[in-house]
Design a protein around this motif. Structure first.
Motif, PDB file in Angstrom:
ATOM      1  N   CYS B 217       1.113  -1.104   0.153  1.00 14.71           N
ATOM      2  CA  CYS B 217      -0.472   0.592  -0.009  1.00 14.71           C
ATOM      3  C   CYS B 217       0.605   1.314  -0.125  1.00 14.71           C
ATOM      4  O   CYS B 217       0.190   2.278  -0.620  1.00 14.71           O
ATOM      5  CB  CYS B 217      -0.838  -0.104   1.078  1.00 14.71           C
ATOM      6  N   ARG B 218       2.101   1.344   0.989  1.00 13.68           N
ATOM      7  CA  ARG B 218       2.828   2.192   0.981  1.00 13.68           C
ATOM      8  C   ARG B 218       3.360   2.966  -0.182  1.00 13.68           C
ATOM      9  O   ARG B 218       3.931   3.654  -0.658  1.00 13.68           O
ATOM     10  CB  ARG B 218       3.326   2.168   1.802  1.00 13.68           C
ATOM     11  N   ALA B 219       3.478   1.793  -1.286  1.00 16.54           N
ATOM     12  CA  ALA B 219       3.734   1.942  -2.592  1.00 16.54           C
ATOM     13  C   ALA B 219       3.389   2.364  -3.233  1.00 16.54           C
ATOM     14  O   ALA B 219       3.957   3.093  -4.869  1.00 16.54           O
ATOM     15  CB  ALA B 219       4.730   0.799  -3.032  1.00 16.54           C
ATOM     16  N   LEU B 220       1.895   2.436  -3.042  1.00 17.56           N
ATOM     17  CA  LEU B 220       0.614   2.958  -4.201  1.00 17.56           C
ATOM     18  C   LEU B 220       0.831   4.630  -4.257  1.00 17.56           C
ATOM     19  O   LEU B 220      -0.169   4.670  -4.245  1.00 17.56           O
ATOM     20  CB  LEU B 220      -0.370   1.886  -3.440  1.00 17.56           C
ATOM     21  N   THR B 221       1.987   5.055  -4.918  1.00 20.35           N
ATOM     22  CA  THR B 221       1.578   6.412  -4.732  1.00 20.35           C
ATOM     23  C   THR B 221       1.512   6.950  -6.242  1.00 20.35           C
ATOM     24  O   THR B 221       2.092   8.211  -6.496  1.00 20.35           O
ATOM     25  CB  THR B 221       3.275   7.013  -4.121  1.00 20.35           C
ATOM     26  N   GLY B 222       1.527   6.670  -7.061  1.00 18.90           N
ATOM     27  CA  GLY B 222       1.981   6.836  -8.478  1.00 18.90           C
ATOM     28  C   GLY B 222       0.313   6.864  -9.508  1.00 18.90           C
ATOM     29  O   GLY B 222      -0.595   6.881  -8.663  1.00 18.90           O
ATOM     30  N   ASP B 223       0.292   7.747 -10.196  1.00 15.84           N
ATOM     31  CA  ASP B 223      -0.666   8.332 -10.852  1.00 15.84           C
ATOM     32  C   ASP B 223      -1.969   7.425 -10.882  1.00 15.84           C
ATOM     33  O   ASP B 223      -3.152   8.101 -10.354  1.00 15.84           O
ATOM     34  CB  ASP B 223      -0.593   9.600 -12.142  1.00 15.84           C
ATOM     35  N   SER B 224      -1.456   6.643 -10.951  1.00 12.58           N
ATOM     36  CA  SER B 224      -2.935   5.196 -11.209  1.00 12.58           C
ATOM     37  C   SER B 224      -2.099   4.160 -10.867  1.00 12.58           C
ATOM     38  O   SER B 224      -0.997   3.741 -11.283  1.00 12.58           O
ATOM     39  CB  SER B 224      -2.456   4.897 -12.598  1.00 12.58           C
ATOM     40  N   PRO B 225      -2.856   4.063 -10.096  1.00 13.63           N
ATOM     41  CA  PRO B 225      -2.364   2.663  -8.876  1.00 13.63           C
ATOM     42  C   PRO B 225      -2.527   1.207  -9.267  1.00 13.63           C
ATOM     43  O   PRO B 225      -2.974   1.482  -9.750  1.00 13.63           O
ATOM     44  CB  PRO B 225      -2.577   2.621  -7.098  1.00 13.63           C
ATOM     45  N   ASP B 226      -1.463   0.373  -9.428  1.00 13.66           N
ATOM     46  CA  ASP B 226      -1.396  -0.635  -9.648  1.00 13.66           C
ATOM     47  C   ASP B 226      -2.284  -1.990  -8.750  1.00 13.66           C
ATOM     48  O   ASP B 226      -0.979  -2.192  -7.596  1.00 13.66           O
ATOM     49  CB  ASP B 226       0.088  -1.486  -9.992  1.00 13.66           C
ATOM     50  N   ILE B 227      -3.162  -1.607  -8.776  1.00 13.01           N
ATOM     51  CA  ILE B 227      -3.564  -2.417  -7.687  1.00 13.01           C
ATOM     52  C   ILE B 227      -3.935  -4.033  -8.019  1.00 13.01           C
ATOM     53  O   ILE B 227      -4.467  -4.725  -8.920  1.00 13.01           O
ATOM     54  CB  ILE B 227      -5.073  -1.760  -7.178  1.00 13.01           C
ATOM     55  N   SER B 228      -3.077  -5.357  -7.384  1.00 11.64           N
ATOM     56  CA  SER B 228      -2.356  -6.441  -8.274  1.00 11.64           C
ATOM     57  C   SER B 228      -3.926  -7.665  -7.307  1.00 11.64           C
ATOM     58  O   SER B 228      -4.737  -6.677  -6.488  1.00 11.64           O
ATOM     59  CB  SER B 228      -1.292  -6.966  -7.725  1.00 11.64           C
ATOM     60  N   PRO B 229      -4.135  -8.535  -7.878  1.00  9.41           N
ATOM     61  CA  PRO B 229      -5.145  -8.961  -7.627  1.00  9.41           C
ATOM     62  C   PRO B 229      -5.091  -9.717  -6.443  1.00  9.41           C
ATOM     63  O   PRO B 229      -5.650  -9.921  -5.460  1.00  9.41           O
ATOM     64  CB  PRO B 229      -5.289 -10.501  -9.111  1.00  9.41           C
ATOM     65  N   VAL B 230      -3.548 -10.645  -5.691  1.00 12.18           N
ATOM     66  CA  VAL B 230      -2.796 -10.183  -4.623  1.00 12.18           C
ATOM     67  C   VAL B 230      -3.066  -9.422  -3.535  1.00 12.18           C
ATOM     68  O   VAL B 230      -3.459  -9.896  -2.309  1.00 12.18           O
ATOM     69  CB  VAL B 230      -1.121 -10.575  -4.264  1.00 12.18           C
TER      70      VAL B 230
END
Lengths: 222, 637
Positions: B217-230
């Motif tokens: 979660c902490r790494a999801l700082t992009g313009d469009s976060p990559d939310i993986s199924p895992v």
């Protein structure tokens, strides 16, 4: 583990590689909201109320084996909302410019819509001209050839559609996405730039073990 | 043998025994008697020579032959008999042998009986043991983690999450809950022990999962976060540990919050690739565009963030309010930079029309964004505050304008028309109200706004008119006020929600018109010299005696005044007050004129009737007032 994860990513409705932002523009009553509804719900919405300001819908499509999420902003056609809707062109990767083939006035206004679209979006924005209501051929007021010529002169993609029957609606949205995708492949669209209207989600996940690569940027002073 | 002469047969009678015998022989059908044929065939082999000797010896030959055959037969059977005898002796021997074997088997059976029963017991025991082993395996399968599962749960040192982790975790959970069945049986010790070990596994697994999720979660700082199924699965699994779930989702919110702030600042200062679309701040000179662009960006960002959040929590059953709380947290970061900028715009803007447009724009976005976030969201309360400010600034600007009007009151122009400050203010009002046509706010707000705007503009205007008219005489004042108020009224009449105001203004116009017409009427009466006469007539009491006796009411005076009145009737316009013709509205002007004439006619009628009244003792009233009131009315209208 990685290959496993990549295979997982292909499944499920939320897993997509790109987000494309669209905007739908055009005069009042040409059927912008109906086109969006037909595309997202695959249904015709009779007695569609006037759009207030802007509304938005989403749908996931597939182009060249890549899942792409379309985030479509549907603007109000009424003049009084023009000041509001102008702000939504920013960052659109695709602009669908709609007129009504049974009302010439909506066709005549296209050049002003096009000026707005060119001025307010980035140069790579794909502009797609849609002549809506082609099911009402008997009441046609703008010929296909005339509109086609206008589109060619201005470098627009063009189709006549019917939000009522659904004819060509799918194609208009998909062709726009294909063109945008092609631009990405050509490298003419820079994904890393903000507000390109395209957001890329890398297919290979980040290395989950690396925990200190992204320090938390909280309390950004501005 | 059958060769007998048939003539003998025919000559003998049938009763003769010989005949009968012969007949019988003759009737015998030899070809059908096979035995006879065989016998004859056999006979033909030995009876080769048909002569007397052989015929005589036939019988003995046959008997000899028969004897030989029998002897041969006997010999043959002798051999058979001997063989049978030998077989018999063999069988007998075998029988003895078998008997012997049976006896021996019987003995052996008696001897092995113990062994067999022992074997059977052992076999049964082995089966029982096998069953037990199966049960034990099943138990272990159900209540024990496989070694690889335990390894997955323990994880590797780098903290990576095995794809099978969630299945293993689910198994731990299943085993833990299955232990409850054990506790109900008499296997309580095992149950408790397994439960304890599973609880330990579970704790460590959740802790690891939480650490992993937190990092993701902490790494999801992009313009469009990559939310993986895992990650989605991780959130779902963490739902069992509400505290960890809350922390994880907060971590997500914090990451997104900083991403949104960065995106906002980028859009403000950097714009799109190569500068198109241009940075929002480039339009800061155009307040509407500047604020509108910021709001639209926030609207779009909020909608996108909500999607990411829903995508993260797609596997979890969470309440909408929980999602909205997180969304409120995510959008909280932009509130300050946004608020600072809009406040700056609002505070530096002077123009009431622009302020009102901004106010409407903010109101619109308040409504729009309220559909995405909940009422507790900081973004919404910021919007409320800003909108409050814009509202205040707008009315400040209107009040300021009004104060200026009252500070420097213009003198009425000589034509008694509206002053330039009045027309300017009304133009401003028109501009402000026109914004509403282009605005996007609900009708109730509009009504409320209109009321407030009108009282902010119209009341000071009225006040200003009164102050400015205070030094005029009453006739000028009436005309001036009529003109001013009429202008306000005709401006307001074009808009909605102004009915009560219009009524109030109309009443004020009426009051001033009343003043004006009574002035006009008395002016006419005075000029023709009838005002004193009319005054006396009006106040005359029967106790004062007849009118003609009162001073100033003698027929000659009255008659001369009436003559003057008559010349007024010939050219009524000559005595119109100049102020009356200065009234701008033709409608009001005509109305005033008509009502003034009515007043004059009424006065005339009263005087006419008084003079005709015999108690007033006028002689020849006809010569004093030659015209009837009806005639006067006709002449004047």
């Amino acid at each position: 583990m990685k290959s496993h994860k990549a295979a997982d990513m292909a499944a499920g409705p939320y897993n997509y590689s790109y987000i494309f932002k669209y905007i739908i523009i055009g005069d009042m009553g040409v059927g912008k909201s109906c086109l969006l509804h037909q595309f997202t719900e695959k249904k015709f919405m009779a007695d569609c109320p006037h759009t207030i300001g802007v509304e938005f819908g989403t749908r996931i499509i597939e182009v060249a084996g890549q899942k792409i999420k379309l985030q479509i902003w549907d603007t109000a056609g009424q003049e009084r909302f023009r000041a509001v809707t102008r702000s939504y062109y920013r960052g659109a990767a695709g602009a669908l410019m709609v007129y009504d083939i049974t009302r010439r006035s909506t066709y005549n206004h296209l050049s002003s819509w096009l000026t707005d679209a060119r001025n307010l979006t980035n140069p790579n924005t794909v502009i797609f001209l849609i002549g809506n209501k082609c099911d009402l051929d008997a009441q046609r007021d703008v010929t296909f050839e005339e509109a086609k010529q206008f589109a060619d002169e201005n470098g627009l993609m063009f189709l006549e559609c019917s939000a009522k029957t659904g004819e060509n609606v799918e194609d208009a949205f998909l062709d726009t996405a294909k063109k945008i995708y092609q631009n990405i492949q050509d490298g003419s669209l820079d994904l890393n730039a903000a507000e390109s209207g395209v957001q890329h989600k890398p297919a290979t996940p980040r290395n989950p073990l690396n925990t200190d690569q992204t320090p938390n940027k909280e309390g950004c002073a501005c | 043998m059958a060769d007998k002469d048939p003539s003998d047969v025919s000559t003998n009678q049938a009763n003769n025994p010989l005949t009968r015998k012969l007949n019988k022989i003759l009737e015998t059908r030899l070809d059908n008697d096979k035995d006879m044929l065989e016998a004859l065939k056999a006979l033909s082999t030995i009876f080769t020579e048909n002569n007397l000797r052989s015929r005589r010896n036939l019988r003995s030959d046959i008997e000899k032959r028969s004897l030989a055959i029998n002897e041969e037969f006997l010999q043959s059977f002798q051999a058979v008999k001997e063989q049978l005898d030998s077989v018999y002796s063999d069988v007998k021997e075998m029988n003895e042998c078998c008997q012997d074997m049976t006896n021996r088997l019987k003995a052996a059976k008696d001897q092995t009986h113990d062994l067999i029963s022992q074997t059977t017991t052992l076999h049964a025991e082995s089966q029982k043991l096998q069953m037990k082993s199966q049960v034990a395996d099943a138990f272990l399968n159900k209540f024990q983690l496989k070694s690889e599962e335990a390894k997955i749960i323990r994880g590797t040192r780098d903290g990576a999450l095995h794809p099978e982790f969630f299945n293993a975790l689910a198994r731990v959970k299943q085993i833990h809950s299955d232990c409850k069945f054990l506790l109900r049986t008499n296997q309580q010790t095992a149950g408790l022990e397994i439960m304890e070990s599973m609880a330990l596994h579970q704790e460590s697994a959740y802790e690891r999962l939480y650490r992993w999720t937190q990092n993701e979660c902490r790494a999801l700082t992009g313009d469009s976060p990559d939310i993986s199924p895992v990650l989605c699965n991780a959130m779902k699994a963490l739902l069992d540990r509400p505290v960890l779930f809350k922390y994880s989702i907060d971590e997500f919110g914090t990451a997104r919050r900083s991403a949104v702030v960065r995106g906002f600042i980028d859009a403000l200062t950097r714009g799109g690739p190569g500068g198109t679309p241009r940075p929002i701040e480039l339009h800061s000179h155009d307040p509407l565009r500047y604020v509108g662009d910021m709001m639209a960006w926030l609207h779009q960002a909020t909608a996108s963030e909500k999607e990411y959040l829903q995508s993260l929590l797609k596997n979890c059953e969470v309440q909408e309010s929980q999602i909205e709380d997180v969304l409120g947290h995510i959008t909280e970061g932009v509130c300050r930079p946004f608020k600072v900028r809009v406040e700056q715009v609002l505070l530096s803007e002077q123009d009431a029309v622009t302020l009102y447009k901004l106010d409407n724009l903010l109101k619109f976005y308040h409504n729009t964004i309220r559909q995405i976030v909940n009422n507790e969201a900081a973004l919404l309360s910021t919007l409320t505050e800003i909108q409050d400010l814009s509202h205040r600034m707008f009315f400040n600007s209107l009040t300021c304008n009004a104060n200026k009007l009252l500070d420097r009151v213009e003198l009425p122009p000589p034509d008694l028309g509206p002053t330039s400050s009045l027309t300017q203010t009304l133009q401003l009002l028109r501009d402000v109200l026109a914004c509403h046509d282009a605005s996007v706010v609900p009708i109730d707000d509009k009504k409320q706004d209109f009321k407030q705007i009108l009282s902010c503009v119209v009341d000071p205007l009225l006040q200003m008119c009164s102050v400015s008219a205070s030094r005029l005489n009453s006739i000028d004042m009436a005309a001036y006020m009529i003109n001013g108020i009429y202008l306000m009224q005709s401006t307001l009449a074009l808009y909605e929600f102004t009915d009560t105001r219009l009524e109030m203004l109309q009443a004020q116009i009426e009051a001033h018109v009343d003043t004006l017409i009574s002035e006009q009427a008395s002016f006419v009466l005075t000029r023709v010299g009838l005002s004193t006469i009319y005054g006396i007539v009006e106040n005359h009491q029967p106790s004062q005696g007849p009118l003609s006796g009162i001073q100033g009411m003698d027929p000659i005076t009255v008659k001369s005044a009436m003559n003057k009145f008559d010349s007024y009737l010939a050219s009524p316009d000559s005595l119109t007050l100049p102020q009356c013709s200065l009234i701008l509205s033709a409608l009001v002007r005509d109305n005033a004129k008509r009502r003034a004439v009515d007043l004059i006619c009424q006065a005339y009628k009263q005087m006419y009737e008084a003079i005709y009244n015999p108690t007033n003792e006028y002689k020849e009233p006809q010569s004093i007032v030659p015209r009837t009131p009806d005639q006067v009315v006709k002449l004047l209208s």
